[in-house]
Design a protein around this motif. Structure first.
Motif, PDB file in Angstrom:
ATOM      1  N   GLN A   1      -8.829  -6.201   3.320  1.00 47.46           N
ATOM      2  CA  GLN A   1      -7.908  -5.336   2.580  1.00 47.46           C
ATOM      3  C   GLN A   1      -6.980  -4.352   3.638  1.00 47.46           C
ATOM      4  OE1 GLN A   1      -7.134  -4.699  -0.851  1.00 47.46           O
ATOM      5  NE2 GLN A   1      -8.095  -6.698  -1.039  1.00 47.46           N
TER       6      GLN A   1
ATOM      7  N   CYS B   1      -5.639   3.565  -1.711  1.00 49.90           N
ATOM      8  CA  CYS B   1      -4.604   3.037  -0.654  1.00 49.90           C
ATOM      9  C   CYS B   1      -5.297   3.629   0.694  1.00 49.90           C
ATOM     10  CB  CYS B   1      -3.381   4.027  -0.806  1.00 49.90           C
ATOM     11  SG  CYS B   1      -2.548   3.401  -2.108  1.00 49.90           S
ATOM     12  N   TYR B   2      -6.203   4.345   0.635  1.00 45.62           N
ATOM     13  CA  TYR B   2      -7.078   4.631   2.107  1.00 45.62           C
ATOM     14  C   TYR B   2      -8.441   4.210   1.976  1.00 45.62           C
ATOM     15  CZ  TYR B   2      -3.807   8.783   2.220  1.00 45.62           C
ATOM     16  OH  TYR B   2      -2.846   9.472   2.268  1.00 45.62           O
TER      17      TYR B   2
ATOM     18  N   VAL C   1       1.017  -1.039   0.158  1.00 45.60           N
ATOM     19  CA  VAL C   1      -0.015  -0.223  -0.038  1.00 45.60           C
ATOM     20  C   VAL C   1       1.120   1.168   0.140  1.00 45.60           C
ATOM     21  CG1 VAL C   1      -1.644   1.261   1.388  1.00 45.60           C
ATOM     22  CG2 VAL C   1      -1.981  -1.260   1.066  1.00 45.60           C
TER      23      VAL C   1
ATOM     24  N   ARG D   1      -5.652  -1.155   4.478  1.00 46.81           N
ATOM     25  CA  ARG D   1      -5.410   0.243   3.979  1.00 46.81           C
ATOM     26  C   ARG D   1      -5.141   1.395   5.001  1.00 46.81           C
ATOM     27  NH1 ARG D   1     -10.435   0.658  -0.653  1.00 46.81           N
ATOM     28  NH2 ARG D   1      -9.718  -0.975  -1.609  1.00 46.81           N
TER      29      ARG D   1
END
Length: 162
Positions: free
Chosen positions: A122, A32-33, A13, A124
């Motif tokens: 995920q 990425c967030y 990431v 992030r």
């Protein structure tokens, strides 16, 4: 229980963020967030949507950008959360003004102090504070051979044409 795969996922990431900013890949930055993440990024503090607009605005005059991520330290605070510190070295070159041969290069040393979370499988960024150590600027002349492949800040960069 966290694994080495979790560490690699978090590092990826960070690296994808650096590439997305350097290539002005706004969807890549967003990925990425988490949508509710907050970023404290120098002159900007707020949600990711605003960060992307801030980057879009600030980078309109930057013709070359490189972010180097290193010294990644990951402290898992649970199975689905981690405190992450990483160093970042940025080179941001301003486009030449009206045919000038000199350009301004900003060299920025900073750290990303992040809280990562694992949601729906995920990792992030959930929260980021950029801690600045130094910003230097210098006048440079780009003497890159015109026959060499030049990086681009969009989808026509060779990394996307593979």
């Amino acid at each position: 229980m966290t694994t080495s795969d979790d560490r690699v996922a978090i590092e990826q990431v960070l690296y994808r963020y650096a590439r997305a900013v350097d290539r002005l890949d706004y969807d890549g930055i967003r990925d990425c967030y988490f949508p509710d993440a907050i970023d404290n990024h120098g002159g900007y503090h707020g949600p990711v949507s605003g960060l992307i607009e801030d980057i879009r605005r600030r980078h309109t005059t930057i013709d070359s950008s490189q972010h180097f991520i290193s010294n990644v330290l990951i402290d898992f605070t649970g199975d689905d959360s981690a405190e992450v510190e990483s160093y970042c070295l940025c080179y941001l070159r301003q486009a030449p003004v009206d045919g000038a041969t000199e350009q301004e290069l900003a060299i920025i040393r900073c750290r990303y102090v992040d809280r990562f979370e694992l949601r729906s499988g995920q990792w992030r960024i959930a929260d980021r504070v950029v801690v600045f150590d130094e910003v230097r600027t210098q006048a440079i002349t780009d003497s890159l051979n015109p026959g060499w492949v030049r990086s681009r800040r969009d989808g026509t960069d060779p990394v996307y044409l593979q």
